[in-house]
Design a protein around this motif. Sequence first.
Motif, PDB file in Angstrom:
ATOM      1  N   ARG A   1       9.035 -11.623   0.611  1.00  9.19           N
ATOM      2  CA  ARG A   1       9.559 -12.983   0.448  1.00  9.19           C
ATOM      3  C   ARG A   1      10.083 -13.543   1.762  1.00  9.19           C
ATOM      4  NH1 ARG A   1      13.091 -12.135  -5.090  1.00  9.19           N
ATOM      5  NH2 ARG A   1      11.341 -11.709  -6.490  1.00  9.19           N
ATOM      6  N   TYR A   2      10.703 -12.697   2.550  1.00  9.58           N
ATOM      7  CA  TYR A   2      11.139 -13.178   3.862  1.00  9.58           C
ATOM      8  C   TYR A   2       9.944 -13.654   4.683  1.00  9.58           C
ATOM      9  CZ  TYR A   2      16.120 -12.044   3.835  1.00  9.58           C
ATOM     10  OH  TYR A   2      17.465 -12.042   3.582  1.00  9.58           O
ATOM     11  N   ALA A   3       8.879 -12.853   4.657  1.00 11.43           N
ATOM     12  CA  ALA A   3       7.693 -13.230   5.424  1.00 11.43           C
ATOM     13  C   ALA A   3       7.097 -14.526   4.893  1.00 11.43           C
ATOM     14  CB  ALA A   3       6.669 -12.095   5.366  1.00 11.43           C
ATOM     15  N   ALA A   4       6.993 -14.643   3.558  1.00  9.81           N
ATOM     16  CA  ALA A   4       6.410 -15.846   2.967  1.00  9.81           C
ATOM     17  C   ALA A   4       7.250 -17.084   3.244  1.00  9.81           C
ATOM     18  CB  ALA A   4       6.248 -15.645   1.456  1.00  9.81           C
ATOM     19  N   ALA A   5       8.559 -16.887   3.336  1.00  7.80           N
ATOM     20  CA  ALA A   5       9.450 -18.022   3.581  1.00  7.80           C
ATOM     21  C   ALA A   5       9.580 -18.346   5.063  1.00  7.80           C
ATOM     22  CB  ALA A   5      10.838 -17.712   3.009  1.00  7.80           C
TER      23      ALA A   5
END
Length: 527
Positions: free
Chosen positions: A309-313
Amino acid sequence: MTAPTSSSRRFSFLKAFIVVALAQSSVAAVVDPAVLDACPGYSATNVKTSRSGLTAQLVLRGLACNVFGNDTERLSLSVVYETRNRIHLKITDASQARYEVPESVFPRPQAQSVPSRSSNIQFNYTVSPFSFSIYRTSTREVLFSTSSHPIIFEPQYLRVKTRLPANANIYGLGEHTNPFRLPTDNTTLTLWSRDAYGIPVGTNLYGNHPVYFEHRTTGTHGVLLLNSNGMDVKLSSGEPGGPALEYNVIGGVLDFYFFAGSENDPTQVARQYAEVAGLPAEVPYWGFGFHQCRFGYKDFVDVASVISRYAAAGIPLETMWTDIDYMDRRRIFTLDPDYFPLPRMREIVQYLHNHDQKYIVMTDPAVPYLPDEGYTPYDHGKELDIWLKAANGSESLGVVWPGVTVFPDWFHPNIQQYWTDEFLSFYSPETGLDIDGVWIDMNEPANFCNLPCDNPFEQAIEQNMPPPRTTLPPDPNAPIFVNATSSSSSELKKREDLLNPPYAINNAAGPISSRTAFVRAYTLSSL
């Protein structure tokens, strides 16, 4: 029968006062400061001076106070001008050795001395009753003074009290929940490490630093009491003698370092303190990045999902942390084979390292007491005989997250071998969990077993330790990092909707991101 003397009546009153105070308080002993100030104190004898300090014998000068034990009759005083900005003053029991912070734990500065006349602070004393002061050479301003407050030195009670200026600017004596500038009116700071979950206000917490800095318009100086016994440091302003700072220590010796600081640069006192306490460890560059950490990740899929999620955000996550959730039944140096199996955890670490990210896990020093289960971390410690012992010589047992536990003796000669061996084995880059840093917790040591702790096995059951898993384990082959790529067009649309919502609230600042953080597709609370 002869009538009691005025002195004996005075000390009979003192003992009665203490008994009443102790009966009324289950937290701390309360003694009228005026009663303590009436204690006889000491007289300085056999004073020998040198170019860089002095030594003396301190002899009890009257009927013993015996407030919390028998007053020590003879003390040894040593004063050394170690540098131009540091005076080392030490008072010990002249007849027997007492506990001091070991050199192996707190290395002292290399022995050195300077002529007292070249020092920026000076030591002064009164012979009887013995008192001392530290003053600034250039201005003769008194920085620390025990005048009118006799030193009390007993086996389990040491008391030193110094005057303070009105509205003193005192900083330090942490860890605490008080304001940065300590309140000086009826404030007590208790220094005794404990596992203070939730950081309760006004109580002793995890860390203790018996050093304070005092800032004045005429300069900033510092005082360190190198004593690791429990203590109350009291700041008061309403007593007849005026504002004061008082040490009430439950053992050890009086080992003071006084730092001159500077008349115009407050940072100098911190540098001088570091010459004694040591410089902080160098922090890795990645340690300054954004880190994600919390308790309660269910399994390896949960951990990988957060990273994804960090990467996607588009949030630059520098380091991922994992609490005790990853352990098998909360046992140190283990991985839960169903929820955090080694192959999948190594996959997570490899992913992080491939993306120039780091991984840290929790390591609790409390080791499960499992003498018959072939649990290597316990058996290895047993072989090296490094567990803390009870009074009868058996292993001292407590209760922590894994249930009944033993604790490493960090002063044992074999402790380094044990700790190093376990780290090399469990955190092996080739066969184990290849971490980049370790989170040491519960090492006060924390113990959930309520006194008298005569049956830790029963208490572990009552406290439901270790707590059971409440969710089913994931599919061991579950895919991870499937959403770790750059944001898709739908993700970008979400960002646009959040920045410009269909309904515009009546925000006096205008757009919702005006004068605040820029709205992103994900908030930290959703990770």
